[in-house]
Design an enzyme around this catalytic site. Structure first.
Site, mmCIF file in Angstrom:
data_model
loop_
_atom_site.group_PDB
_atom_site.id
_atom_site.type_symbol
_atom_site.label_atom_id
_atom_site.label_comp_id
_atom_site.label_asym_id
_atom_site.label_seq_id
_atom_site.Cartn_x
_atom_site.Cartn_y
_atom_site.Cartn_z
ATOM 1 N N GLU A 68 0.807 -1.215 0.000
ATOM 2 C CA GLU A 68 0.000 0.000 0.000
ATOM 3 C C GLU A 68 0.844 1.271 0.000
ATOM 4 O OE1 GLU A 68 -3.555 0.167 0.100
ATOM 5 O OE2 GLU A 68 -3.344 -1.935 -0.463
ATOM 6 N N ASP A 86 -7.890 8.035 -7.764
ATOM 7 C CA ASP A 86 -8.447 6.726 -8.105
ATOM 8 C C ASP A 86 -9.972 6.721 -8.043
ATOM 9 O OD1 ASP A 86 -8.840 6.931 -5.396
ATOM 10 O OD2 ASP A 86 -8.004 4.968 -4.897
ATOM 11 N N THR A 91 -7.579 9.167 0.395
ATOM 12 C CA THR A 91 -7.167 7.892 0.978
ATOM 13 C C THR A 91 -6.258 8.215 2.148
ATOM 14 O OG1 THR A 91 -7.299 6.700 -1.122
ATOM 15 C CG2 THR A 91 -5.883 5.758 0.567
#
Length: 284
Positions: A68, A86, A91
């Site tokens: 990640e 994305d 995020t």
């Protein structure tokens, strides 16, 4: 903090919401036994003997972080917050909570339940509005620095991240793995799949990846061979990843989890050497 080299996220928005996760309970078998949403239950620890062993859990967090965040230093990711374009908005945090997928909203609601008036509480209306989209409406320009400040200065926020990770992702995957009779490595394969794909009702969710594997192999709990079953599960996982262009790099399976499986390291014992996206990692 040095900005980590972030790889494309691989979770469709519908797969990360708690509602979708809980909505699959009727078909997910032992994985989704009813859990209380009360704060006192969020940090429930599943029984020892697998990935939930503290040393193994630390390894799991490091391996996931390698995929990640291109790093083993997962505890530095509490403060991470970025829009990586994305389609999921911001995020952030140790497991990639997303403003567009519901789990970031759940986290900030929990944090605010435990600590009313915290620095992120004022963003709750905006997080509810942007859920399901990539919008920053009501979040910019200060959400990112406020997230970082909360992570740097408030242990309660870091604990909330831990607890939501465990409740939604870690504990259910370990519970299902134990029900299926698979060991530490297999439980990690489940955990990494749930982190990436969530467990909604679509064909590439964790539950349906597992169902796909069961078409060609039995779990040890069903009398099957563990290595054979895990190979089938990883085959199904790779299939799921390849359903979207952004998932075409399957190295987090091919040069990480399969490396451990080929060595029959079913207990995920160090030393561990693997690669993700070509980058080498080692745990001694």
């Amino acid at each position: 903090m040095e900005t980590p080299h972030i790889r494309p996220r691989t979770t469709h928005p519908s797969r990360r919401t708690l509602l979708a996760f809980m909505g699959a309970a009727a078909v997910a078998g032992p994985l989704l036994a009813t859990q209380s949403a009360g704060a006192s239950q969020l940090s429930t620890v599943v029984s020892a003997g697998g990935l939930d062993d503290p040393a193994k859990k630390e390894i799991a967090m490091q391996i996931v972080c390698s995929a990640e965040n291109s790093s083993l230093e997962w505890k530095k990711q509490y403060r991470y917050c970025e829009d990586i374009d994305d389609g999921r908005g911001y995020t952030a945090g140790i497991i990639g909570f997303c403003s567009g997928t519901g789990d970031m909203l759940d986290l900030v609601e929990l944090y605010t339940q435990r600590k009313p008036g915290n620095i992120l509480a004022k963003y709750l209306p905006a997080l509810r509005r942007v859920d399901g989209s990539d919008s920053h409406d009501g979040l910019d320009p200060n959400f990112k620095p406020d997230w970082e400040r909360a992570a740097d200065t408030d242990a309660e926020f870091r604990k909330a991240q831990n607890d939501e990770r465990d409740r939604v992702y870690f504990n259910p995957s370990v519970k299902q793995g134990k029900a299926d009779g698979i060991g530490t490595l297999g439980q990690f394969c489940y955990y990494d799949a749930i982190v990436m794909h969530g467990n909604g009702g679509d064909s590439t969710s964790f539950n349906n990846i597992r169902k796909r594997a069961l078409r060609s192999a039995k779990t040890p709990a069903q009398g099957g061979d563990e290595v054979t079953y895990l190979n089938a599960f990883l085959d199904a996982r790779v299939w799921a990843m390849k359903q979207e262009e952004a998932h075409e790099d399957t190295s987090r399976v091919d040069t990480a989890q399969r490396v451990f499986l080929k060595k029959r390291n079913l207990n995920l014992d160090p030393p561990l050497d693997w690669k993700v996206y070509g980058d080498p990692f080692h745990i001694g």
